[in-house]
Design a protein around this motif. Sequence first.
Motif, PDB file in Angstrom:
ATOM      1  N   PRO A  17     -28.349 -16.767 -42.992  1.00 32.97           N
ATOM      2  CA  PRO A  17     -28.748 -16.247 -44.301  1.00 32.97           C
ATOM      3  C   PRO A  17     -29.458 -14.904 -44.189  1.00 32.97           C
ATOM      4  O   PRO A  17     -30.161 -14.638 -43.206  1.00 32.97           O
ATOM      5  CB  PRO A  17     -29.688 -17.327 -44.842  1.00 32.97           C
ATOM      6  N   ARG A  18     -29.253 -14.076 -45.179  1.00 30.48           N
ATOM      7  CA  ARG A  18     -29.992 -12.809 -45.245  1.00 30.48           C
ATOM      8  C   ARG A  18     -31.492 -13.092 -45.337  1.00 30.48           C
ATOM      9  O   ARG A  18     -31.908 -14.075 -45.939  1.00 30.48           O
ATOM     10  CB  ARG A  18     -29.573 -12.008 -46.479  1.00 30.48           C
ATOM     11  N   GLN A  19     -32.270 -12.181 -44.788  1.00 28.85           N
ATOM     12  CA  GLN A  19     -33.714 -12.292 -44.872  1.00 28.85           C
ATOM     13  C   GLN A  19     -34.265 -11.251 -45.849  1.00 28.85           C
ATOM     14  O   GLN A  19     -33.821 -10.106 -45.864  1.00 28.85           O
ATOM     15  CB  GLN A  19     -34.348 -12.086 -43.493  1.00 28.85           C
ATOM     16  N   ARG A  20     -35.222 -11.673 -46.655  1.00 27.86           N
ATOM     17  CA  ARG A  20     -35.845 -10.747 -47.592  1.00 27.86           C
ATOM     18  C   ARG A  20     -36.811  -9.849 -46.802  1.00 27.86           C
ATOM     19  O   ARG A  20     -37.735 -10.340 -46.147  1.00 27.86           O
ATOM     20  CB  ARG A  20     -36.597 -11.523 -48.671  1.00 27.86           C
ATOM     21  N   ALA A  21     -36.584  -8.557 -46.868  1.00 26.37           N
ATOM     22  CA  ALA A  21     -37.386  -7.590 -46.111  1.00 26.37           C
ATOM     23  C   ALA A  21     -38.313  -6.841 -47.045  1.00 26.37           C
ATOM     24  O   ALA A  21     -37.870  -6.157 -47.978  1.00 26.37           O
ATOM     25  CB  ALA A  21     -36.475  -6.604 -45.392  1.00 26.37           C
ATOM     26  N   ALA A  22     -39.616  -6.969 -46.815  1.00 24.36           N
ATOM     27  CA  ALA A  22     -40.615  -6.222 -47.578  1.00 24.36           C
ATOM     28  C   ALA A  22     -40.762  -4.839 -46.951  1.00 24.36           C
ATOM     29  O   ALA A  22     -41.264  -4.712 -45.825  1.00 24.36           O
ATOM     30  CB  ALA A  22     -41.945  -6.962 -47.573  1.00 24.36           C
ATOM     31  N   ILE A  23     -40.313  -3.816 -47.661  1.00 22.84           N
ATOM     32  CA  ILE A  23     -40.284  -2.455 -47.117  1.00 22.84           C
ATOM     33  C   ILE A  23     -41.418  -1.652 -47.739  1.00 22.84           C
ATOM     34  O   ILE A  23     -41.435  -1.377 -48.939  1.00 22.84           O
ATOM     35  CB  ILE A  23     -38.924  -1.795 -47.386  1.00 22.84           C
ATOM     36  N   ILE A  24     -42.376  -1.288 -46.903  1.00 27.33           N
ATOM     37  CA  ILE A  24     -43.605  -0.658 -47.370  1.00 27.33           C
ATOM     38  C   ILE A  24     -43.439   0.850 -47.475  1.00 27.33           C
ATOM     39  O   ILE A  24     -43.189   1.532 -46.482  1.00 27.33           O
ATOM     40  CB  ILE A  24     -44.773  -0.984 -46.414  1.00 27.33           C
ATOM     41  N   ALA A  79     -49.229  -1.103 -51.411  1.00 28.96           N
ATOM     42  CA  ALA A  79     -47.925  -1.553 -50.916  1.00 28.96           C
ATOM     43  C   ALA A  79     -48.096  -2.530 -49.757  1.00 28.96           C
ATOM     44  O   ALA A  79     -47.395  -3.554 -49.685  1.00 28.96           O
ATOM     45  CB  ALA A  79     -47.090  -0.352 -50.484  1.00 28.96           C
ATOM     46  N   VAL A  80     -49.023  -2.255 -48.853  1.00 28.96           N
ATOM     47  CA  VAL A  80     -49.271  -3.167 -47.730  1.00 28.96           C
ATOM     48  C   VAL A  80     -49.790  -4.507 -48.255  1.00 28.96           C
ATOM     49  O   VAL A  80     -49.349  -5.576 -47.812  1.00 28.96           O
ATOM     50  CB  VAL A  80     -50.284  -2.558 -46.742  1.00 28.96           C
ATOM     51  N   ALA A  81     -50.713  -4.455 -49.204  1.00 29.87           N
ATOM     52  CA  ALA A  81     -51.261  -5.691 -49.765  1.00 29.87           C
ATOM     53  C   ALA A  81     -50.175  -6.537 -50.413  1.00 29.87           C
ATOM     54  O   ALA A  81     -50.169  -7.770 -50.293  1.00 29.87           O
ATOM     55  CB  ALA A  81     -52.356  -5.362 -50.780  1.00 29.87           C
ATOM     56  N   GLU A  82     -49.242  -5.899 -51.097  1.00 28.33           N
ATOM     57  CA  GLU A  82     -48.154  -6.633 -51.737  1.00 28.33           C
ATOM     58  C   GLU A  82     -47.222  -7.250 -50.703  1.00 28.33           C
ATOM     59  O   GLU A  82     -46.750  -8.386 -50.863  1.00 28.33           O
ATOM     60  CB  GLU A  82     -47.374  -5.709 -52.667  1.00 28.33           C
ATOM     61  N   ALA A  83     -46.946  -6.526 -49.617  1.00 27.74           N
ATOM     62  CA  ALA A  83     -46.110  -7.079 -48.555  1.00 27.74           C
ATOM     63  C   ALA A  83     -46.756  -8.320 -47.952  1.00 27.74           C
ATOM     64  O   ALA A  83     -46.079  -9.338 -47.699  1.00 27.74           O
ATOM     65  CB  ALA A  83     -45.870  -6.026 -47.473  1.00 27.74           C
ATOM     66  N   ILE A  84     -48.056  -8.267 -47.735  1.00 28.34           N
ATOM     67  CA  ILE A  84     -48.783  -9.426 -47.205  1.00 28.34           C
ATOM     68  C   ILE A  84     -48.678 -10.598 -48.178  1.00 28.34           C
ATOM     69  O   ILE A  84     -48.454 -11.746 -47.774  1.00 28.34           O
ATOM     70  CB  ILE A  84     -50.260  -9.052 -46.950  1.00 28.34           C
ATOM     71  N   ARG A  85     -48.817 -10.314 -49.465  1.00 32.02           N
ATOM     72  CA  ARG A  85     -48.724 -11.374 -50.477  1.00 32.02           C
ATOM     73  C   ARG A  85     -47.352 -12.040 -50.446  1.00 32.02           C
ATOM     74  O   ARG A  85     -47.239 -13.265 -50.497  1.00 32.02           O
ATOM     75  CB  ARG A  85     -49.006 -10.798 -51.867  1.00 32.02           C
ATOM     76  N   LEU A  86     -46.304 -11.230 -50.337  1.00 32.17           N
ATOM     77  CA  LEU A  86     -44.950 -11.784 -50.302  1.00 32.17           C
ATOM     78  C   LEU A  86     -44.750 -12.693 -49.094  1.00 32.17           C
ATOM     79  O   LEU A  86     -44.139 -13.762 -49.198  1.00 32.17           O
ATOM     80  CB  LEU A  86     -43.916 -10.655 -50.285  1.00 32.17           C
ATOM     81  N   VAL A  87     -45.262 -12.279 -47.943  1.00 32.23           N
ATOM     82  CA  VAL A  87     -45.125 -13.097 -46.738  1.00 32.23           C
ATOM     83  C   VAL A  87     -45.879 -14.405 -46.902  1.00 32.23           C
ATOM     84  O   VAL A  87     -45.367 -15.492 -46.593  1.00 32.23           O
ATOM     85  CB  VAL A  87     -45.625 -12.333 -45.498  1.00 32.23           C
ATOM     86  N   ARG A  88     -47.091 -14.336 -47.409  1.00 28.65           N
ATOM     87  CA  ARG A  88     -47.910 -15.544 -47.556  1.00 28.65           C
ATOM     88  C   ARG A  88     -47.292 -16.529 -48.544  1.00 28.65           C
ATOM     89  O   ARG A  88     -47.480 -17.742 -48.418  1.00 28.65           O
ATOM     90  CB  ARG A  88     -49.323 -15.169 -47.976  1.00 28.65           C
ATOM     91  N   LEU A  89     -46.555 -16.006 -49.517  1.00 25.21           N
ATOM     92  CA  LEU A  89     -45.885 -16.865 -50.490  1.00 25.21           C
ATOM     93  C   LEU A  89     -44.523 -17.352 -49.999  1.00 25.21           C
ATOM     94  O   LEU A  89     -43.826 -18.082 -50.705  1.00 25.21           O
ATOM     95  CB  LEU A  89     -45.707 -16.114 -51.815  1.00 25.21           C
ATOM     96  N   GLY A  90     -44.126 -16.908 -48.807  1.00 26.75           N
ATOM     97  CA  GLY A  90     -42.826 -17.285 -48.285  1.00 26.75           C
ATOM     98  C   GLY A  90     -41.682 -16.538 -48.941  1.00 26.75           C
ATOM     99  O   GLY A  90     -40.537 -16.977 -48.899  1.00 26.75           O
ATOM    100  N   GLN A  91     -41.976 -15.379 -49.522  1.00 26.28           N
ATOM    101  CA  GLN A  91     -40.967 -14.604 -50.237  1.00 26.28           C
ATOM    102  C   GLN A  91     -40.485 -13.386 -49.452  1.00 26.28           C
ATOM    103  O   GLN A  91     -39.754 -12.556 -49.986  1.00 26.28           O
ATOM    104  CB  GLN A  91     -41.528 -14.166 -51.600  1.00 26.28           C
ATOM    105  N   ALA A  92     -40.889 -13.275 -48.204  1.00 28.50           N
ATOM    106  CA  ALA A  92     -40.389 -12.211 -47.329  1.00 28.50           C
ATOM    107  C   ALA A  92     -40.337 -12.741 -45.906  1.00 28.50           C
ATOM    108  O   ALA A  92     -41.283 -13.398 -45.450  1.00 28.50           O
ATOM    109  CB  ALA A  92     -41.263 -10.968 -47.398  1.00 28.50           C
ATOM    110  N   GLY A  93     -39.231 -12.455 -45.215  1.00 26.86           N
ATOM    111  CA  GLY A  93     -39.050 -12.937 -43.852  1.00 26.86           C
ATOM    112  C   GLY A  93     -39.340 -11.908 -42.787  1.00 26.86           C
ATOM    113  O   GLY A  93     -39.380 -12.229 -41.599  1.00 26.86           O
ATOM    114  N   LEU A  94     -39.527 -10.654 -43.199  1.00 24.02           N
ATOM    115  CA  LEU A  94     -39.915  -9.602 -42.274  1.00 24.02           C
ATOM    116  C   LEU A  94     -40.538  -8.454 -43.056  1.00 24.02           C
ATOM    117  O   LEU A  94     -40.370  -8.352 -44.276  1.00 24.02           O
ATOM    118  CB  LEU A  94     -38.732  -9.087 -41.459  1.00 24.02           C
TER     119      LEU A  94
END
Length: 305
Positions: A17-24, A79-94
């Motif tokens: 499966p594709r991984q959701r990438a949080a791009i800062i 932007a960094v804070a939002e990326a961290i939030r996405l990871v903690r919520l399981g909404q970003a895989g990298l």
Amino acid sequence: MSFRNFQQLFDSVKGRPRQRAAIIWGEDDHTVEAAAAAWQGGSIEPVFIGPPGSVETRWKGLGLAGCPAVIPAATPEEAVAEAIRLVRLGQAGLIVKGLVETALVMGRLVRKENGLCRDGVLSHLTLMELPSYHKLLGLTDCALLTYPTQEQKKAAIRNALDFYRGVGQKEVKVAVLAAVEKENPKMPETVDAARLKEAGQRGEFPGGILEGPISYDLAVVREAAEIKGFRSPVAGDADLLVVPGIAAGNLLVKALSYSAGGTTAAVVLGAAVPIVIPSRSSPVRSKVTAIRLAAAMASGGKERS
């Protein structure tokens, strides 16, 4: 099995499966192009975090249909804070760093309150495709751990083995580098190497076959090992090189890149998700490869558990 080149590795993980990438803060041309290529290759679903508008324009400028997700952020810090939030919520895989200072990104990601660092040691893994070597060659740590202790080297090896398991490689031959093959108390890196080999023999690195101290030539040239009478399953067939410190690692990577025609890609390991922190001047191809490597590892979570 090991991988002859990057393409063979990516072919082996097709269908994952594709991984959701949080791009800062990734609205620059190179980052958008790299994310688009990784998306077209089936590796990621990009989520850009930063100023809206410019990403859409650049995406369409590449002749691509539709538009990737964009989460507005007024500053790189947001932007960094939002990326961290996405990871903690399981909404970003990298996580992928765009046109922003590495120190800012890493400084915020490693804060304990964010809970992204599993054991407190992040490490940097570089993979190299070399015309003169028969498979991909990994090196750690060439960018984060400046003067690593023996325990930090253990963590870097474990992080790297975690990566290899994530991309489907079950056995990894690990060469702990030094200038000589015998333990010498006047050369601390040889002592570390000997202790790490002993730890490997005790089973502390599942999936890893450790050898050390071992010199670079014996690690990657079988004939050199035969001439010197150095017998080891790692000799001439290393998958991963563990360097003594950042200076040796940096010099080795650059020498192999600029003088030996090596193609490189790197990932930061040891956090809850893989992190890609390419230099802002890195070629697009290197960024694409690094993103795809991180996505391949993230999608192999069941292999690592």
